[in-house]
Design a protein around this motif. Structure first.
Motif, PDB file in Angstrom:
ATOM      1  N   PHE A 167       4.485  14.245   2.089  1.00  0.00           N
ATOM      2  CA  PHE A 167       4.808  13.015   2.804  1.00  0.00           C
ATOM      3  C   PHE A 167       4.628  11.814   1.893  1.00  0.00           C
ATOM      4  O   PHE A 167       3.883  11.846   0.906  1.00  0.00           O
ATOM      5  CB  PHE A 167       3.959  12.865   4.066  1.00  0.00           C
ATOM      6  N   LEU A 168       5.331  10.744   2.243  1.00  0.00           N
ATOM      7  CA  LEU A 168       5.242   9.475   1.531  1.00  0.00           C
ATOM      8  C   LEU A 168       5.248   8.357   2.559  1.00  0.00           C
ATOM      9  O   LEU A 168       6.034   8.378   3.509  1.00  0.00           O
ATOM     10  CB  LEU A 168       6.426   9.306   0.574  1.00  0.00           C
ATOM     11  N   GLN A 169       4.349   7.400   2.391  1.00  0.00           N
ATOM     12  CA  GLN A 169       4.315   6.250   3.303  1.00  0.00           C
ATOM     13  C   GLN A 169       4.061   4.977   2.509  1.00  0.00           C
ATOM     14  O   GLN A 169       3.216   4.944   1.615  1.00  0.00           O
ATOM     15  CB  GLN A 169       3.215   6.406   4.343  1.00  0.00           C
ATOM     16  N   THR A 170       4.828   3.943   2.825  1.00  0.00           N
ATOM     17  CA  THR A 170       4.608   2.629   2.221  1.00  0.00           C
ATOM     18  C   THR A 170       4.391   1.610   3.324  1.00  0.00           C
ATOM     19  O   THR A 170       5.021   1.673   4.382  1.00  0.00           O
ATOM     20  CB  THR A 170       5.808   2.186   1.365  1.00  0.00           C
ATOM     21  N   GLN A 171       3.490   0.676   3.065  1.00  0.00           N
ATOM     22  CA  GLN A 171       3.261  -0.446   3.967  1.00  0.00           C
ATOM     23  C   GLN A 171       3.393  -1.719   3.139  1.00  0.00           C
ATOM     24  O   GLN A 171       2.607  -1.946   2.211  1.00  0.00           O
ATOM     25  CB  GLN A 171       1.883  -0.337   4.610  1.00  0.00           C
ATOM     26  N   TYR A 172       4.393  -2.515   3.486  1.00  0.00           N
ATOM     27  CA  TYR A 172       4.745  -3.681   2.677  1.00  0.00           C
ATOM     28  C   TYR A 172       4.668  -4.935   3.525  1.00  0.00           C
ATOM     29  O   TYR A 172       5.316  -5.054   4.569  1.00  0.00           O
ATOM     30  CB  TYR A 172       6.147  -3.529   2.099  1.00  0.00           C
ATOM     31  N   LYS A 173       3.868  -5.885   3.065  1.00  0.00           N
ATOM     32  CA  LYS A 173       3.709  -7.153   3.759  1.00  0.00           C
ATOM     33  C   LYS A 173       4.698  -8.143   3.175  1.00  0.00           C
ATOM     34  O   LYS A 173       4.517  -8.645   2.064  1.00  0.00           O
ATOM     35  CB  LYS A 173       2.276  -7.651   3.598  1.00  0.00           C
ATOM     36  N   ILE A 174       5.775  -8.411   3.934  1.00  0.00           N
ATOM     37  CA  ILE A 174       6.815  -9.283   3.405  1.00  0.00           C
ATOM     38  C   ILE A 174       6.496 -10.763   3.610  1.00  0.00           C
ATOM     39  O   ILE A 174       7.111 -11.626   2.984  1.00  0.00           O
ATOM     40  CB  ILE A 174       8.183  -8.950   4.036  1.00  0.00           C
ATOM     41  N   SER A 175       5.534 -11.061   4.492  1.00  0.00           N
ATOM     42  CA  SER A 175       5.063 -12.432   4.687  1.00  0.00           C
ATOM     43  C   SER A 175       3.687 -12.364   5.323  1.00  0.00           C
ATOM     44  O   SER A 175       3.186 -11.277   5.633  1.00  0.00           O
ATOM     45  CB  SER A 175       6.034 -13.229   5.578  1.00  0.00           C
ATOM     46  N   ASP A 198       0.850  -1.191   0.000  1.00  0.00           N
ATOM     47  CA  ASP A 198       0.000   0.000   0.000  1.00  0.00           C
ATOM     48  C   ASP A 198       0.886   1.241   0.000  1.00  0.00           C
ATOM     49  O   ASP A 198       1.884   1.308   0.730  1.00  0.00           O
ATOM     50  CB  ASP A 198      -0.901   0.034   1.232  1.00  0.00           C
ATOM     51  N   LEU A 199       0.481   2.224  -0.771  1.00  0.00           N
ATOM     52  CA  LEU A 199       1.250   3.457  -0.910  1.00  0.00           C
ATOM     53  C   LEU A 199       0.354   4.647  -0.585  1.00  0.00           C
ATOM     54  O   LEU A 199      -0.771   4.744  -1.080  1.00  0.00           O
ATOM     55  CB  LEU A 199       1.789   3.583  -2.336  1.00  0.00           C
ATOM     56  N   SER A 200       0.852   5.541   0.268  1.00  0.00           N
ATOM     57  CA  SER A 200       0.141   6.774   0.601  1.00  0.00           C
ATOM     58  C   SER A 200       1.100   7.937   0.395  1.00  0.00           C
ATOM     59  O   SER A 200       2.261   7.865   0.781  1.00  0.00           O
ATOM     60  CB  SER A 200      -0.328   6.767   2.060  1.00  0.00           C
ATOM     61  N   PHE A 201       0.608   9.014  -0.191  1.00  0.00           N
ATOM     62  CA  PHE A 201       1.445  10.199  -0.372  1.00  0.00           C
ATOM     63  C   PHE A 201       0.545  11.425  -0.462  1.00  0.00           C
ATOM     64  O   PHE A 201      -0.645  11.324  -0.796  1.00  0.00           O
ATOM     65  CB  PHE A 201       2.339  10.070  -1.601  1.00  0.00           C
ATOM     66  N   GLY A 202       1.125  12.585  -0.133  1.00  0.00           N
ATOM     67  CA  GLY A 202       0.299  13.780  -0.140  1.00  0.00           C
ATOM     68  C   GLY A 202       1.111  15.046  -0.045  1.00  0.00           C
ATOM     69  O   GLY A 202       2.306  15.041   0.284  1.00  0.00           O
ATOM     70  N   LEU A 203       0.439  16.150  -0.332  1.00  0.00           N
ATOM     71  CA  LEU A 203       1.015  17.486  -0.250  1.00  0.00           C
ATOM     72  C   LEU A 203       0.148  18.334   0.673  1.00  0.00           C
ATOM     73  O   LEU A 203      -1.075  18.138   0.760  1.00  0.00           O
ATOM     74  CB  LEU A 203       1.085  18.139  -1.637  1.00  0.00           C
TER      75      LEU A 203
END
Length: 701
Positions: free
Chosen positions: A419-427, A359-364
């Protein structure tokens, strides 16, 4: 201040364990409940990928409307004492505003290190950094849910999210309801809520009004004449209205409040009969959702806030200018300080599910704040007196108050951020979160705030979280630009204070028992402090690091279907030397029992001993009278204040399915206790209210 939806604190510590609401306890219900993406800028909006209590990459407490109602508390300040790591205490700035600290650290009057959001919109003032001049007393009557995030949050929220974030989500229930109550201290509370829906249009409003005549505090020391004693009180009143309107993908939220207090301390001084504070604020947010595809949407938000505060306070003892005022007057110097601010902002945030694991979130964001008034009113020509170098005479305005003394330089601030935010499910069991925010200030420069989190479900009953974050707090207008203040010297060269924080969380949950243990550690650079220098407070950046560490523990036990017990404790292993006002140990407990139509709630909050600053005068050899001479010196020492335990209760009875009757009491056993002051002029600290009780009814239609 009191209010309708009296509540219970089955505080759902998101990173801590949790407590189900209603009449029965079911851990599975909580962990399957969809929640907001707490680490997004707009906390109240849902995301395409639901987060659960177990997977939220933070330490968070959540209070639902039903939780707060069962607990029976009235303001946010009271509720915060039932969050581990948080202390909320009465200060001498204003009877409506508490000093709040997160994890053993606060600065100034408190609150500037914690970002308060109303439906995702900033409440903190750029003048003071906190909510003291915008919404100093936050009633719970219009609240649907409160989320308290502990730890660095600047990677998403920017400045003031230094030690935590509090988001207040207001009611949107369209069903009509009425709440009314009365009690001791001549307290009265009334609120009403209703709404309707027509095709794609919805409109909902909540109105609340309340007041009381305050408690009585006998024989308090006069801050201007220490040998004199006087009786004080702390009456308060509030009027609040909130309107929610929606049409398809567009929503408008408008909040207006008007609050006042009398006869208590104002800015650390007593002036019974004159001391008065009043605040009004209009806070509005317009939000529009844009859906680009099934996996990608955006939110465009326009924020507006205007706040007006007036402080009526005494500045000097009587007779200060009696020998050289024209015309002659024995009256003390008194002032009226208007603190008015306008803030506007634009946010454009985007949420994209790249694939099932990412999931990727970003904003100004762009916002600007400006002080609308910079001069105070006084009954003497104090500014002219200062311009003359403090040389007599001084003009007395004959009982009138004229605008003549600048208390702050013209102040405005423009902020651009992304801002930039990533949420990565590696397992299946582990998820990584990375966030980064860049802020550019028109007056103090730039700042970069990263964060990183790992959440791992190591078994069906055990979850471990590791959080790292860097945050900052920008100096506020009253730290940079104060003028003509006899006790505080501002510093236009202040740097932002920055923090590096770590916490490790272990969460255990079973069908009937949950507990969470959290270890946290903070290291602060360029801390903004106020050491006493020749009797005058001067703001500086501390060259040495400030370090804080501690342990939080919380557990919930469902002893039976209708009985639940919740305990929370915090211990500080280390804290900066200037944080002597904080308790090293705090403890709370909540017991809720439901039987047929009855609900019984008992809550206890304990805070260990604190210290308060006191003025120490070393008398010189040439001392001939009761006033200070040049051979005297004034220093600050500390005095220990006893620990205290506050017990609250609420008993409610469902008379019918639509009508609840209740009795509630705060400080049930009338504990006499005092809390630390900010100044060194209150040698015994600040008095707090004794027992407060109310009975009332709540009706739904």
């Amino acid at each position: 201040m009191n209010q309708n939806r009296l509540k219970h604190i089955n505080s759902l510590l998101l990173s801590v364990a949790a407590f189900s609401s209603a009449s029965s306890f079911a851990v599975d219900d909580i962990f399957l409940m969809p929640i907001e993406q707490l680490m997004q800028l707009n906390v109240a909006s849902a995301t395409l990928t639901d987060e659960t209590i177990l997977s939220v990459p933070s330490s968070v407490a959540v209070f639902s409307n039903k939780d707060i109602k069962r607990l029976g508390l009235d303001t946010l300040d009271e509720l915060l004492n039932f969050v581990t790591g948080v202390q909320s205490t009465q200060g001498e700035r204003d009877s409506r505003f508490n000093k709040v600290s997160f994890r053993g650290r606060t600065s100034g009057s408190g609150g500037s290190e914690v970002l308060i959001l109303l439906n995702g919109q900033r409440v903190n003032s750029e003048y003071s950094g906190s909510n003291d001049y915008t919404v100093p007393m936050i009633p719970l009557s219009f609240v649907d849910k409160i989320e308290v995030i502990k730890g660095s949050g600047s990677a998403i929220y920017g400045s003031n999210a230094f030690l935590g974030v509090i988001n207040i989500i207001t009611k949107t229930n369209l069903s009509p309801s009425i709440y009314l109550a009365t009690g001791n201290l001549d307290s009265r509370e009334f609120s009403a809520s209703a709404g309707f829906e027509l095709d794609d249009f919805t409109l909902q409003a909540t109105f609340a009004i309340g007041d009381d005549k305050g408690d009585i505090y006998l024989d308090e020391m006069d801050t201007f004449t220490p040998n004199m004693k006087m009786n004080l009180s702390d009456p308060k009143s509030h009027k609040d209205i909130i309107i929610n309107a929606g049409y398809k993908n567009t929503n408008l939220n408008v909040f207006y409040t008007n609050q006042s207090s009398d006869d208590f301390y104002v800015q650390g001084h007593i002036s019974k009969g004159y001391n008065h504070t009043e605040t009004s604020a209009l806070i509005s947010n317009l939000k529009h959702k844009l859906s680009w595809s099934e996996d990608f949407y955006s939110e465009l938000m326009l924020d507006y806030r205007v706040s007006k505060a007036k402080l009526f306070s005494q500045v000097t003892p009587e007779n200060t200018f009696s020998l050289f005022s024209i015309p002659q007057s024995n009256e003390a110097l008194k002032g009226i300080t208007p603190i008015e601010e306008r803030a506007v902002g634009l946010r454009f945030n985007h949420f994209y599910t790249v694939n099932p694991n990412l999931d990727l979130s970003f904003g100004l964001e762009y916002r600007k704040s400006k002080l609308l008034k910079t001069e105070s009113l006084a009954n003497y020509d104090y500014f002219g007196f200062l311009l003359a170098g403090g040389t007599p005479p001084i003009t007395y305005f004959g009982g009138e108050f004229n605008k003549n003394t600048p208390f702050v330089a013209p102040s405005r601030r423009d902020i651009s951020a992304g801002f930039l935010q990533t949420q990565y499910k590696i397992s299946d069991s582990t998820e990584l979160t990375f966030g980064l925010r860049y802020d550019s200030y028109s007056d103090i420069g730039n700042n970069l705030s990263p964060r990183f989190s790992v959440v791992s479900h190591i078994s069906e009953t055990n979850t471990v979280k590791f959080n790292f974050g860097e945050a900052y707090r920008a100096p506020q207008f009253n730290e940079l630009n104060l003028l003509n203040n006899p006790s505080i010297e501002s510093n236009p060269n202040l740097n932002p204070e920055t923090i590096v924080s770590y916490d490790v969380i272990w969460l255990f949950n079973s069908d009937e028992f949950n507990f969470t243990t959290t270890y946290f550690k903070h290291s602060i650079d360029d801390a903004i402090v106020t050491p006493l220098q020749e009797g005058r407070v001067q703001l500086i950046n501390l060259s040495d690091k400030q370090k804080t560490s501690g342990l939080e523990f919380e557990s919930t036990w469902a002893a039976k279907e209708n009985l639940s017990i919740k305990l929370g404790a915090t211990h500080l292993f280390s804290s900066p030397n200037d944080q002597y006002r904080e308790s090293k140990n705090t403890l709370f407990g909540i017991v809720n029992y439901e039987q047929d139509a009855w609900n019984f709630n008992l809550s206890i909050n304990h805070q260990s001993a604190k210290e308060t600053p006191v003025e120490k005068i070393d008398i010189g050899l040439n001392r001939r009278n009761t006033s200070l001479s040049n051979s005297d010196s004034v220093t600050t020492d500390t005095k220990r204040l006893a620990s205290y335990t506050i017990v609250n209760t609420k008993i409610s009875y469902s008379y019918t399915q639509k009508l609840d009757l209740f009795f509630k009491a705060k400080n049930l056993f009338n504990e006499k206790y005092r809390t630390p002051s900010l100044s060194n002029q209150l040698n015994n600290g600040v008095p707090n209210r004794g027992v407060e009780w109310m009975f009332g009814a709540e009706m739904e239609f």
